[in-house]
Design a protein around this motif. Sequence first.
Motif, PDB file in Angstrom:
ATOM      1  N   LEU A 124       0.907  -1.157  -0.156  1.00 58.83           N
ATOM      2  CA  LEU A 124      -0.086   0.086  -0.012  1.00 58.83           C
ATOM      3  C   LEU A 124       1.002   1.309  -0.071  1.00 58.83           C
ATOM      4  N   GLY A 125       2.054   1.270   0.411  1.00 61.77           N
ATOM      5  CA  GLY A 125       2.793   2.394   0.507  1.00 61.77           C
ATOM      6  C   GLY A 125       4.240   1.978   1.291  1.00 61.77           C
ATOM      7  N   ALA A 126       4.902   3.006   1.340  1.00 55.58           N
ATOM      8  CA  ALA A 126       6.418   3.056   1.994  1.00 55.58           C
ATOM      9  C   ALA A 126       6.822   4.236   2.650  1.00 55.58           C
ATOM     10  N   ILE A 127       7.634   4.138   3.361  1.00 53.56           N
ATOM     11  CA  ILE A 127       8.393   5.451   3.856  1.00 53.56           C
ATOM     12  C   ILE A 127      10.009   5.184   3.446  1.00 53.56           C
ATOM     13  N   GLU A 128      10.323   6.068   2.688  1.00 49.84           N
ATOM     14  CA  GLU A 128      11.804   5.870   2.304  1.00 49.84           C
ATOM     15  C   GLU A 128      12.436   7.086   2.648  1.00 49.84           C
ATOM     16  N   GLY A 129      13.977   6.903   2.963  1.00 47.25           N
ATOM     17  CA  GLY A 129      15.061   7.822   3.504  1.00 47.25           C
ATOM     18  C   GLY A 129      16.433   7.993   2.853  1.00 47.25           C
TER      19      GLY A 129
END
Lengths: 475, 600
Positions: free
Chosen positions: A197-202
């Motif tokens: 559904l989604g992601a957090i990227e850094g």
Amino acid sequence: MPATSSPDDPLAGLHDALLAWLPSQRWFPAKGREIAGLRTVGHAVVSAPGESPTVEHAVIGVSFADASGGSAEERYQLVLGVQASPPADVEYAVIGRRDGDVVYDGLADGRISRLFLSLITENATRGPLRFVAEPDTEAPIVGPGRPLIGEQSNSSVIYGERAIMKLFRRATAGLNPDLELHRALRRQGSREVAPLLGAIEGELDGEPMTVAMLQGYASNSADGWSMAAASVRDLLAEADLRADEVGGDFAGEAHRIGKTVAAVHLELAAALGTQPLDARGASEIEAWMLERLDRAAAAVPGVAEQRDAIADVLRGVTAAEPSTLQRIHGDLHLGQELRTPTGWLVIDFEGEPSKPLADRVRPDSPMRDVAAMLRSFDYAAFHQLSEWEQSADDPDPQLERRAQEWADRNRSAFCDGYAEVSGTDPRDVPELLRAYELDKAVYEVLYETRNRPGWVSIPLRSMRRLLTPAGRGER
Amino acid sequence: MNEGVSASITAAPRDEGHVRDVTEDHGASAVEEPSADDFRHARTLPVDDEWYKRAVFYEVLVRAFADSNRDGFGDLSGLTDKLDYLAWLGVDCVWLPPFYDSPLRDGGYDIRDYRKVLPEFGTVADFVELLDQAHARGIRVITDLVMNHTSDQHHWFQESRRDPEGPYGDFYVWSDDDTRYSDARIIFVDTESSNWTYDSVRGQFYWHRFFSHQPDLNFDNPAVCEAMIDALRFWLDLGIDGFRLDAVPYLYERDGTNGENLPETHAFLKRCRKVVDDEYPGRVLLAEANQWPADVVEYFGDAEVGGDECHMAFHFPLMPRIFMAVRRESRFPISEILAQTPEIPHNAQWGIFLRNHDELTLEMVTDDERDYMYAEYAKDPRMKANIGIRRRLAPLLENDRNQLELFTALLLSLPGSPVLYYGDEIGMGDNIWLGDRDGVRSPMQWTPDRNAGFSTCDPGRLNLPIIMDPVYGYQAVNVEAQSNSTASLLHWNRRMIDIRKQHPAFGLGNFHELGGSNPSVLAYVREHVDAGGHRDLVLCVNNMSRFPQPVELDLIAWRDCVPTELTGGVPFPAIGELPYLLTLPGHGFYWFAIHEAEER
């Protein structure tokens, strides 16, 4: 335990508290190892000014006293909640105090998990963190999450049984294969994985880093290992029934798992391509296998004694029929499969955790996954013997034969299911399959010798069987 | 007489005009049908729109329950004499398979006259007395009505074959050859090779979805629809509480279809429902449609209006899955079928059962699953019948008390109204050496006396022999002996029914499966909030395995609440932050009420 910190380090003053807190976290693998140092590698405030609580994202580097050479720093991600007087229900997650504020593990706070979810649905950017919703996904209803309890290497929160967000605790530069492959499988419309559904990227070391991943949550599921264990228990309790006669027969499920794994392989191949396994590729794989063999032989006499015979089998990789390489799961076992009320899902595409990222994303033969599953059926069949046998020194041949029967029946049902969907029966490439299985067994012998000596007899037994010509094939 | 039960025994004068005149040009073939006004009517129970959602149903075979006139056949008066027992057990509604006049070539599902009682069972007046006495005890009565077909001895059929041009000439499905509707499957594969049979009198083939002695009625003929609705009215006027509509998917046939669940069939059921709603509020229609739940929900009708066809339908695939789940020691066969079960309209309810007078039907499992069920539960080939297994509950479970209790606990707590089968409450056995499905239809075992107290006739006159084997025989298994022992299965069943009635969530509540760490444990909550805002929450945890099992349940939604075990009222530890740990004995189960923290 010295903590190294500079005055402009935002986590200065927390290092001692972190040193005390880390070893009690389940995801912190280095329990018992003496920590030589701790530093802040990255830090960012995620919450907007004025938002309460303050939310911080940090990567910390931990170095160990026993590390030789000094480069063995391991990096972990933290999500921190910071508030003067946080609600009572995050008390259990408190790490320490800083400037009069309480600092705690942010995933325990429903307000923070809610913030993350809404940032994902908004495709927001906060400092170095990019919150990304997968295109064309139905946005989950934003609400507070609650931490999943009992996880091993990562930390997850569940949103109302609809979605699950997994924070990767080990910080590694580069795109996490779990996210990469889930994205690829979603493009293929895969029904064999929980939808991304989604992601957090850094960022880490100037490279992209996967912080977290949001997926559909498979509620009311159970993992394949516990189901297989129930089936084996049912068999071993019936002294006079065969594996196909007992009520708890697992072969139907094994068959479905085979179909599921084959479907995932087809989808991965369609999404990310294949390449032929040529002589050069085969000899590379052979070289890794031999390298792993020699590491095991150096540590385990039982392997050293058989070193040359094992190497002969491993060379089967080069002798094998022409076949193809593609992206695979890389760390498949019954515990990585979830039975849901409607079928099986494959989870956790991170690959074998001990390997460096570059190795984990390298294309390999799908037979590596198949062999890993076959090994897992062996484990399921034999791991309960110690509970049933009078003593470990006095193996019961009848029980062993029955456990072997369970393994054979389910391995073969798995291969049938795999062949049905992929069109390729793994048993038609016996040399390749045997090489991968033996490679895995050798790795298991080494792993069990170091971590669970009580279980080492399981892979040792399989290793001996795979070295006997009669042990070839599954038919 | 119970309070709230209105006495309305009326002896209405016979209204000659009610008898339809169908004589006209074919006087010889016309038949006068009796009218409900020819009989006294039973007292009625107060109208209650939801009774069937809360009710515990009990299926009684009249023939096998109690014989009042020593002819070896159970009868309606015998059943009336046993109503006190059913009231004591906690039964809310008695379901009677057909008691109509019949040549009995299919257990009464071959009806010869819709408005007459089988002489061995008694008379219409006996039925009205049964209904009246049942209502006096607050018990409702429903019966089967076979709409799809009649006996070939029904005068409609006799007239139809004799006189194609007469008033009944078009009452059945006739054809010059046997080629039409070839996509319809044959249901009784053991005995029938075609759905068409040649009739030498009329010189044509007639259509039958079941036995060849059961010709299908032609619902394309409006007169058939009228005749059937009038048959419904006849019994509803007498006071009956509803009908189980037998074999409803098959009413119409159309080329190029399998002849099941056709839109025409649904339209006719909507008509029947409207008659009930307009003229007989509070009475129910229950569909017998042995179909997948996704198809069965169609029989509830339009969800927008809360359902406008049948009030209830049997959930057929659930039952074999319960057996399979316990045998496999895995919750997934049940989880799977419940996950595939669609939402139903808010006025609708499933009927669920473990066993009934038919075989344990395996039509709704896959071929693999069917093989598996045969292997596990029908080790002797005689136990197989058609596509199913003809055993009673206790022998199916090898008389294991723990499993009997687990199965019953599932029946009483899964979504739907439970339907008990007579005799299973005392763990009766079966006789697999009797023909067809008679093995599970032997006489009720009341006492250890002659004929098990079922009849005082000469034992040789009994319609079917009493079970006499050493384990399930009437001397060991009977109501009298079990009534005297509070540890008996009978008392246990009565207690569980009683607990179910104290918690509206079982009948009215929604269903939410909890999952949990252990695949052998099936856990779910039932929750109901009544109009007054009172919440009833029940947690059910079932161990499908024969071995003791731990389970960790995610009950965080009820943090700080206290689960109270329902059979003993013992409070368990309050629900905290961590997963809730329970341990269950092999085949064990728990029912908990979950009370809000402040209710402690």
